[in-house]
Design an enzyme around this catalytic site. Sequence first.
Site, short mmCIF file in Angstrom:
data_model
loop_
_atom_site.label_atom_id
_atom_site.label_comp_id
_atom_site.label_asym_id
_atom_site.label_seq_id
_atom_site.Cartn_x
_atom_site.Cartn_y
_atom_site.Cartn_z
N ASP A 102 0.79 -1.23 0.00
CA ASP A 102 0.00 0.00 0.00
C ASP A 102 0.82 1.28 0.00
OD1 ASP A 102 0.83 0.19 2.74
OD2 ASP A 102 -0.93 -0.95 3.38
N HIS A 138 6.80 -7.58 -1.15
CA HIS A 138 5.81 -8.03 -2.13
C HIS A 138 5.55 -6.98 -3.22
CE1 HIS A 138 3.98 -11.24 0.81
NE2 HIS A 138 5.13 -11.61 0.30
N CYS A 183 8.69 -0.21 -25.03
CA CYS A 183 8.62 -1.28 -26.03
C CYS A 183 7.20 -1.65 -26.43
CB CYS A 183 9.34 -2.52 -25.50
SG CYS A 183 8.39 -3.42 -24.27
N GLY A 222 0.93 -7.56 12.85
CA GLY A 222 -0.26 -7.63 11.97
C GLY A 222 -0.11 -8.56 10.79
N THR A 223 0.52 -9.69 11.01
CA THR A 223 0.57 -10.69 9.93
C THR A 223 0.05 -12.02 10.46
OG1 THR A 223 1.92 -11.80 8.25
CG2 THR A 223 3.02 -11.27 10.31
N GLU A 250 -4.97 -11.18 17.23
CA GLU A 250 -5.25 -12.61 17.45
C GLU A 250 -3.96 -13.40 17.35
OE1 GLU A 250 -7.78 -13.65 14.23
OE2 GLU A 250 -9.39 -12.28 14.88
P1 OAD Z 1 -3.62 -11.35 6.66
O1 OAD Z 1 -4.89 -10.71 6.21
O2 OAD Z 1 -3.42 -12.81 6.41
O3 OAD Z 1 -3.44 -11.15 8.24
C1 OAD Z 1 -3.69 -9.94 8.87
C2 OAD Z 1 -3.35 -10.11 10.34
O4 OAD Z 1 -3.46 -8.83 10.97
C3 OAD Z 1 -4.29 -11.04 11.11
O5 OAD Z 1 -3.49 -11.96 11.86
C4 OAD Z 1 -5.08 -10.10 12.04
O6 OAD Z 1 -5.36 -10.72 13.30
C5 OAD Z 1 -4.10 -8.97 12.23
N1 OAD Z 1 -4.67 -7.65 12.52
C6 OAD Z 1 -5.80 -7.08 12.02
N2 OAD Z 1 -5.95 -5.82 12.47
C7 OAD Z 1 -4.88 -5.56 13.28
C8 OAD Z 1 -4.46 -4.43 14.03
N3 OAD Z 1 -5.15 -3.28 14.05
N4 OAD Z 1 -3.31 -4.53 14.75
C9 OAD Z 1 -2.59 -5.68 14.74
N5 OAD Z 1 -2.94 -6.79 14.05
C10 OAD Z 1 -4.07 -6.73 13.33
O7 OAD Z 1 -2.44 -10.48 6.03
P2 OAD Z 1 -0.88 -10.83 5.82
O8 OAD Z 1 -0.36 -11.70 6.90
O9 OAD Z 1 -0.21 -9.54 5.57
O10 OAD Z 1 0.34 -11.25 -0.48
O11 OAD Z 1 -0.92 -11.65 4.47
C11 OAD Z 1 0.29 -12.01 3.86
C12 OAD Z 1 0.23 -11.93 2.35
O12 OAD Z 1 -0.86 -12.71 1.87
C13 OAD Z 1 -0.04 -10.54 1.81
O13 OAD Z 1 1.13 -9.78 1.65
C14 OAD Z 1 -0.66 -10.81 0.48
C15 OAD Z 1 -1.59 -11.95 0.89
O14 OAD Z 1 -2.05 -12.72 -0.09
C16 OAD Z 1 0.33 -10.72 -1.72
O15 OAD Z 1 -0.47 -9.88 -2.12
C17 OAD Z 1 1.40 -11.24 -2.61
#
Ligand code: OAD
Length: 249
Positions: free
Chosen positions: A110, A126, A157, A194-195, A222
């Site tokens: 983003d 990514h 091109c 937040g992953t 979570e």
């Molecule tokens: P996810 O959507 O899988 O996970 C988001 C995480 O953020 C979850 O574990 C939530 O509990 C947590 N969360 C939500 N709100 C929050 C907050 N305010 N503070 C802290 N945590 C919070 O997203 P990613 O793990 O980023 O790839 O997903 C990984 C990749 O999968 C992304 O980069 C994307 C996706 O497909 C591509 O686009 C290539």
Amino acid sequence: MVNSSTARPEWDVVRELIRGRGPLTVLTGAGASAESGVPTFRGAGGLWRERDVMSLATPEAFREDPRLVWEFYQYRRREVATCAPNDGHLALARHQSRHADTWIITQNVDGLNRAAGSTERLIEMHGSLWWTRCTSCGLRVYNDDLGFDTPPRCSACCGMVRPDIVWFGEGFHEGVIESIVALLARGGTMLIVGTSGAVYPAAGFAAAARAQGAVTVEINLEASFIADDMDYVLRAPSGEVLPYLLTEP
Ligand code: OAD
């Protein structure tokens, strides 16, 4: 979610750790931008026109229907264009401006870390919504034009242009993995923010850093799939936790 007032003693321990423990490496995922209004992937925002957004993030989907995938990314760009960095992004950028050994690795495309001021020591592993790449000659171009609803043609091109996102099954940009491997070997503290820990290789970074001496801390609402790789777990929004951990007296 643990009430933040009951969680604070642990927050203080982590804050002291960051102050006393050398390099800081931060891995962020979609949750780090959730408080900016950007939907996460595995939450309620994971659908577009009834389709699982992850099925669109593949080279096969682009080959089959480039216009559909381009439209999806234009939709995401328009959505993100209305979002601003949150207190978590801003706290990270401020911390980086004072500490040269703080690096951010983000899975987010983003551009909000950059918008917050993290223009250096940032790895957008990514890719970015704001860059495009030619499918023929590979030319990468910054492009924030929200108007096109079909993939544009390359200015060099005439090849078809695609989003410069690392899709499922694709390799990373040159040098990215090598840079990350070096960061994970530094020890110090690693924040995993937040992953969900569902997508590799990022999901393996905490375990790799911990095996090389880093203390690992999860900041997430979570339990993630990689919560067992953490020394500390702070269950609260990153826009609240990061300013607390990184604000200096
Ligand atoms: P996810 O959507 O899988 O996970 C988001 C995480 O953020 C979850 O574990 C939530 O509990 C947590 N969360 C939500 N709100 C929050 C907050 N305010 N503070 C802290 N945590 C919070 O997203 P990613 O793990 O980023 O790839 O997903 C990984 C990749 O999968 C992304 O980069 C994307 C996706 O497909 C591509 O686009 C290539």
